[in-house]
Design an enzyme around this catalytic site. Sequence first.
Site, PDB file in Angstrom:
ATOM      1  N   LYS A 156      -4.952 -10.652   2.505  1.00 34.51           N
ATOM      2  CA  LYS A 156      -3.663 -10.229   1.656  1.00 34.51           C
ATOM      3  C   LYS A 156      -2.565 -10.802   2.113  1.00 34.51           C
ATOM      4  O   LYS A 156      -1.842 -11.551   1.476  1.00 34.51           O
ATOM      5  CB  LYS A 156      -4.020  -8.614   1.571  1.00 34.51           C
ATOM      6  CG  LYS A 156      -4.769  -8.012   0.778  1.00 34.51           C
ATOM      7  CD  LYS A 156      -4.737  -6.449   0.750  1.00 34.51           C
ATOM      8  CE  LYS A 156      -4.493  -5.607   1.977  1.00 34.51           C
ATOM      9  NZ  LYS A 156      -5.684  -5.897   3.053  1.00 34.51           N
ATOM     10  N   ARG A 159      -3.040  -6.589  17.266  1.00 36.75           N
ATOM     11  CA  ARG A 159      -2.878  -5.236  16.697  1.00 36.75           C
ATOM     12  C   ARG A 159      -3.590  -4.200  17.421  1.00 36.75           C
ATOM     13  O   ARG A 159      -4.829  -4.312  17.247  1.00 36.75           O
ATOM     14  CB  ARG A 159      -2.860  -5.208  15.317  1.00 36.75           C
ATOM     15  CG  ARG A 159      -1.247  -5.409  14.464  1.00 36.75           C
ATOM     16  CD  ARG A 159      -1.670  -5.702  12.954  1.00 36.75           C
ATOM     17  NE  ARG A 159      -2.232  -4.712  12.337  1.00 36.75           N
ATOM     18  CZ  ARG A 159      -2.566  -4.669  10.951  1.00 36.75           C
ATOM     19  NH1 ARG A 159      -2.035  -5.688  10.365  1.00 36.75           N
ATOM     20  NH2 ARG A 159      -3.307  -3.764  10.485  1.00 36.75           N
ATOM     21  N   ARG A 199      -7.933 -11.597  14.530  1.00 36.62           N
ATOM     22  CA  ARG A 199      -6.450 -11.779  14.226  1.00 36.62           C
ATOM     23  C   ARG A 199      -5.402 -11.417  15.495  1.00 36.62           C
ATOM     24  O   ARG A 199      -5.676 -10.578  16.114  1.00 36.62           O
ATOM     25  CB  ARG A 199      -5.995 -10.601  13.376  1.00 36.62           C
ATOM     26  CG  ARG A 199      -4.641 -10.504  12.630  1.00 36.62           C
ATOM     27  CD  ARG A 199      -4.449  -9.905  11.382  1.00 36.62           C
ATOM     28  NE  ARG A 199      -4.586  -8.730  11.337  1.00 36.62           N
ATOM     29  CZ  ARG A 199      -4.859  -7.782  10.383  1.00 36.62           C
ATOM     30  NH1 ARG A 199      -4.329  -8.304   9.112  1.00 36.62           N
ATOM     31  NH2 ARG A 199      -5.225  -6.714  10.159  1.00 36.62           N
ATOM     32  N   ARG A 203     -11.229   1.641   9.652  1.00 33.10           N
ATOM     33  CA  ARG A 203     -10.380   1.304   8.671  1.00 33.10           C
ATOM     34  C   ARG A 203     -11.307   0.931   7.103  1.00 33.10           C
ATOM     35  O   ARG A 203     -10.813   0.986   6.062  1.00 33.10           O
ATOM     36  CB  ARG A 203      -9.488   0.208   8.851  1.00 33.10           C
ATOM     37  CG  ARG A 203      -8.477   0.657   9.953  1.00 33.10           C
ATOM     38  CD  ARG A 203      -7.676  -0.504  10.566  1.00 33.10           C
ATOM     39  NE  ARG A 203      -7.004  -1.501   9.851  1.00 33.10           N
ATOM     40  CZ  ARG A 203      -6.904  -2.663  10.119  1.00 33.10           C
ATOM     41  NH1 ARG A 203      -7.379  -2.835  11.299  1.00 33.10           N
ATOM     42  NH2 ARG A 203      -6.166  -3.764   9.527  1.00 33.10           N
ATOM     43  N   ARG A 242      -2.914   2.091  -2.087  1.00 32.51           N
ATOM     44  CA  ARG A 242      -4.154   2.316  -1.572  1.00 32.51           C
ATOM     45  C   ARG A 242      -4.884   3.510  -1.906  1.00 32.51           C
ATOM     46  O   ARG A 242      -6.114   3.667  -1.322  1.00 32.51           O
ATOM     47  CB  ARG A 242      -3.867   2.200  -0.043  1.00 32.51           C
ATOM     48  CG  ARG A 242      -4.172   0.897   0.755  1.00 32.51           C
ATOM     49  CD  ARG A 242      -3.831   1.373   2.178  1.00 32.51           C
ATOM     50  NE  ARG A 242      -4.495   0.222   3.105  1.00 32.51           N
ATOM     51  CZ  ARG A 242      -3.646  -0.758   3.468  1.00 32.51           C
ATOM     52  NH1 ARG A 242      -2.648  -1.022   3.041  1.00 32.51           N
ATOM     53  NH2 ARG A 242      -4.413  -1.734   4.324  1.00 32.51           N
TER      54      ARG A 242
HETATM   55  P1  ADP Z   1      -4.345  -4.616   6.587  1.00 31.65           P
HETATM   56  O1  ADP Z   1      -3.477  -5.631   6.276  1.00 31.65           O
HETATM   57  O2  ADP Z   1      -5.149  -5.154   7.811  1.00 31.65           O
HETATM   58  O3  ADP Z   1      -5.293  -3.993   5.403  1.00 31.65           O
HETATM   59  P2  ADP Z   1      -1.823  -3.040   6.759  1.00 31.65           P
HETATM   60  O4  ADP Z   1      -0.900  -3.812   7.465  1.00 31.65           O
HETATM   61  O5  ADP Z   1      -1.893  -3.431   5.135  1.00 31.65           O
HETATM   62  O6  ADP Z   1      -3.253  -3.681   7.205  1.00 31.65           O
HETATM   63  O7  ADP Z   1      -1.882  -1.599   6.908  1.00 31.65           O
HETATM   64  C1  ADP Z   1      -1.947  -0.976   8.206  1.00 31.65           C
HETATM   65  C2  ADP Z   1      -1.973   0.087   8.281  1.00 31.65           C
HETATM   66  O8  ADP Z   1      -0.737   1.044   7.585  1.00 31.65           O
HETATM   67  C3  ADP Z   1      -3.062   0.925   7.448  1.00 31.65           C
HETATM   68  O9  ADP Z   1      -4.346   1.095   8.143  1.00 31.65           O
HETATM   69  C4  ADP Z   1      -2.429   2.416   7.064  1.00 31.65           C
HETATM   70  O10 ADP Z   1      -2.518   3.178   8.243  1.00 31.65           O
HETATM   71  C5  ADP Z   1      -0.952   2.032   6.797  1.00 31.65           C
HETATM   72  N1  ADP Z   1      -0.743   1.744   5.587  1.00 31.65           N
HETATM   73  C6  ADP Z   1      -0.292   0.559   4.969  1.00 31.65           C
HETATM   74  N2  ADP Z   1      -0.126   0.633   3.656  1.00 31.65           N
HETATM   75  C7  ADP Z   1      -0.662   1.919   3.129  1.00 31.65           C
HETATM   76  C8  ADP Z   1      -0.699   2.628   2.140  1.00 31.65           C
HETATM   77  N3  ADP Z   1      -0.180   1.979   0.787  1.00 31.65           N
HETATM   78  N4  ADP Z   1      -1.048   3.959   2.317  1.00 31.65           N
HETATM   79  C9  ADP Z   1      -1.331   4.475   3.282  1.00 31.65           C
HETATM   80  N5  ADP Z   1      -1.389   3.865   4.433  1.00 31.65           N
HETATM   81  C10 ADP Z   1      -0.712   2.696   4.365  1.00 31.65           C
HETATM   82  P1  ADP Z   2      -5.139  -8.583   5.297  1.00 33.45           P
HETATM   83  O1  ADP Z   2      -3.306  -8.627   5.276  1.00 33.45           O
HETATM   84  O2  ADP Z   2      -5.766  -8.446   4.235  1.00 33.45           O
HETATM   85  O3  ADP Z   2      -5.543  -7.678   6.565  1.00 33.45           O
HETATM   86  P2  ADP Z   2      -4.772 -11.358   6.798  1.00 33.45           P
HETATM   87  O4  ADP Z   2      -3.931 -12.119   5.905  1.00 33.45           O
HETATM   88  O5  ADP Z   2      -3.852 -10.822   7.873  1.00 33.45           O
HETATM   89  O6  ADP Z   2      -5.634 -10.082   5.758  1.00 33.45           O
HETATM   90  O7  ADP Z   2      -5.804 -12.055   7.249  1.00 33.45           O
HETATM   91  C1  ADP Z   2      -6.776 -11.398   8.547  1.00 33.45           C
HETATM   92  C2  ADP Z   2      -7.318 -12.428   9.375  1.00 33.45           C
HETATM   93  O8  ADP Z   2      -8.144 -13.651   8.764  1.00 33.45           O
HETATM   94  C3  ADP Z   2      -6.039 -13.405  10.131  1.00 33.45           C
HETATM   95  O9  ADP Z   2      -6.300 -13.439  11.408  1.00 33.45           O
HETATM   96  C4  ADP Z   2      -5.975 -14.449   9.462  1.00 33.45           C
HETATM   97  O10 ADP Z   2      -5.569 -15.572   9.880  1.00 33.45           O
HETATM   98  C5  ADP Z   2      -7.244 -14.608   9.003  1.00 33.45           C
HETATM   99  N1  ADP Z   2      -7.498 -15.242   7.519  1.00 33.45           N
HETATM  100  C6  ADP Z   2      -6.835 -15.318   6.425  1.00 33.45           C
HETATM  101  N2  ADP Z   2      -7.141 -16.209   5.504  1.00 33.45           N
HETATM  102  C7  ADP Z   2      -8.426 -16.553   6.043  1.00 33.45           C
HETATM  103  C8  ADP Z   2      -9.339 -17.547   5.526  1.00 33.45           C
HETATM  104  N3  ADP Z   2      -9.460 -17.888   4.172  1.00 33.45           N
HETATM  105  N4  ADP Z   2     -10.526 -17.995   6.192  1.00 33.45           N
HETATM  106  C9  ADP Z   2     -10.648 -17.440   7.561  1.00 33.45           C
HETATM  107  N5  ADP Z   2      -9.596 -16.540   8.217  1.00 33.45           N
HETATM  108  C10 ADP Z   2      -8.606 -16.156   7.301  1.00 33.45           C
END
Ligand code: ADP
Ligand code: ADP
Length: 213
Positions: A13, A160, A127, A171, A88
């Site tokens: 994302k 992280r 990551r 998660r 979410r």
């Molecule tokens: P990822 O991109 O790996 O899914 P995020 O950076 O979006 O993780 O979110 C990290 C953490 O922040 C989540 O595990 C949650 O604890 C909190 N968080 C982020 N967005 C939301 C949301 N819309 N509602 C509740 N918690 C959130």
């Molecule tokens: P989210 O915000 O959904 O948690 P991220 O964009 O942070 O996801 O991506 C999660 C991890 O996967 C990061 O380490 C990123 O560099 C890697 N990643 C993102 N897109 C791809 C892809 N198309 N193929 C392989 N790894 C990816």
Amino acid sequence: MYLVMLGPPGAGKGTQAALLARARHIPHISTGDMLRGAVSDGTDLGRAAAQYMERGDLVPDDVVIGITRDRLKASDTRRGFLLDGFPRTVSQAESLDAILAETDRALHLVLNLDVAEGELIRRLTGRRVCPKCGETYHLVFSPPRALGTCDCCGQDLVQREDDKESTVRQRLQVYQRQSKPLVEHYLQSGLLATVDGVGTVEQIHNRVLDAIT
Ligand code: ADP
Ligand code: ADP
Ligand code: ZN
């Protein structure tokens, strides 16, 4: 355009939202980034959120809805925005509709990145992020030019806390229970566009561009 990027943790994302926001000149709004900013600034909001984030649980709806409402009041969101990590829960989705309705706006499209669980675990545990500029890397799939160092600003990269394997599993469970129902929710409302999230970053970016035109 008023857009949402949906998908499980690690689906890409943040990576795709950054590219799309740049391509369409709209703000990229990540609730995860906003919450981490509040935690590192030590604000009351950050202190309230930290315990949930460390465990891999969702931060309570009222907290997250509050910061998103404030952000969506800013004038740079009038022409468009891309939400990443919000909503979410179905309750957050309903609040989002209400917030947008207050200013005569409504979502155009919800992009849903589809990635299988094994791949999510590989992506999350590998990551690495830059604590200074926020750039995201992967040990194997998108490594920095110099090991452990940010390409953009030279800072040491970090993992992280919530990307350690035990928290990753929590998660993913939280996603299944609380966030996955959003896929059905947006399918019902006719806004959902599911995009195959496996491939190179560029391939997926092109699929995303196809989905919004
Ligand atoms: P990822 O991109 O790996 O899914 P995020 O950076 O979006 O993780 O979110 C990290 C953490 O922040 C989540 O595990 C949650 O604890 C909190 N968080 C982020 N967005 C939301 C949301 N819309 N509602 C509740 N918690 C959130
Ligand atoms: P989210 O915000 O959904 O948690 P991220 O964009 O942070 O996801 O991506 C999660 C991890 O996967 C990061 O380490 C990123 O560099 C890697 N990643 C993102 N897109 C791809 C892809 N198309 N193929 C392989 N790894 C990816
Ligand atoms: Zn950096």
